[in-house]
Design a protein around this motif. Sequence first.
Motif, PDB file in Angstrom:
ATOM      1  N   ASN A  72      33.221  30.506  -1.330  1.00 32.85           N
ATOM      2  CA  ASN A  72      32.578  30.559  -2.639  1.00 32.85           C
ATOM      3  C   ASN A  72      31.185  31.190  -2.648  1.00 32.85           C
TER       4      ASN A  72
ATOM      5  N   LEU B  12      27.638  32.219  -3.119  1.00 32.89           N
ATOM      6  CA  LEU B  12      26.518  31.693  -3.901  1.00 32.89           C
ATOM      7  C   LEU B  12      26.929  30.604  -4.889  1.00 32.89           C
ATOM      8  N   LEU B  13      28.213  30.492  -5.170  1.00 36.04           N
ATOM      9  CA  LEU B  13      28.689  29.474  -6.106  1.00 36.04           C
ATOM     10  C   LEU B  13      28.971  28.134  -5.426  1.00 36.04           C
TER      11      LEU B  13
ATOM     12  N   THR C   4      27.228  25.604  -4.747  1.00 37.77           N
ATOM     13  CA  THR C   4      26.675  24.438  -5.447  1.00 37.77           C
ATOM     14  C   THR C   4      27.595  23.962  -6.557  1.00 37.77           C
ATOM     15  N   PHE C   5      28.210  24.897  -7.242  1.00 37.66           N
ATOM     16  CA  PHE C   5      29.057  24.553  -8.387  1.00 37.66           C
ATOM     17  C   PHE C   5      30.507  24.281  -8.002  1.00 37.66           C
ATOM     18  N   LYS C   6      31.007  24.970  -6.998  1.00 33.74           N
ATOM     19  CA  LYS C   6      32.429  24.898  -6.666  1.00 33.74           C
ATOM     20  C   LYS C   6      32.768  23.883  -5.575  1.00 33.74           C
TER      21      LYS C   6
END
Length: 131
Positions: A65, A67-68, A70-72
């Motif tokens: 993921n 850079l994502l 944190t969200f994924k």
Amino acid sequence: MSEKEIKTVLPSYLSAGPHGLGDPDDKRLRTSERKVLIPQLIRKRSREVKCLAEVRAFEKCAKDNGLLVTFKCGDVTDKLKDCMAHWFYNEDFNKECTQIYLDERSEYRRTGISKKHKEQMAAEQQEQHNT
């Protein structure tokens, strides 16, 4: 005072021993060892031994993921944090890590060679053997 005796401001259990590094058989812990070094070892061993599956899952999720992360990867992160917290507060694991630390410290005080230095020397010998 003999030629080998060295005056020091440190208590004898911290300056005695064969290399002046402290008594190898002393099991007392300083505050910095209790509050910094042993918790550091607990976290390291938790990551490398007890929570290995969770660490690998997090690494895979982070790699997938980017850079994502944190969200994924929230659920994977939570599992890793829970595992790490479980072992950090586990009394038996704390005692085990404390004993490992004391054994390493005693060996260092006895030989004057740190574990890290011994590992480097072993790696260099292995390289020489392979060439």
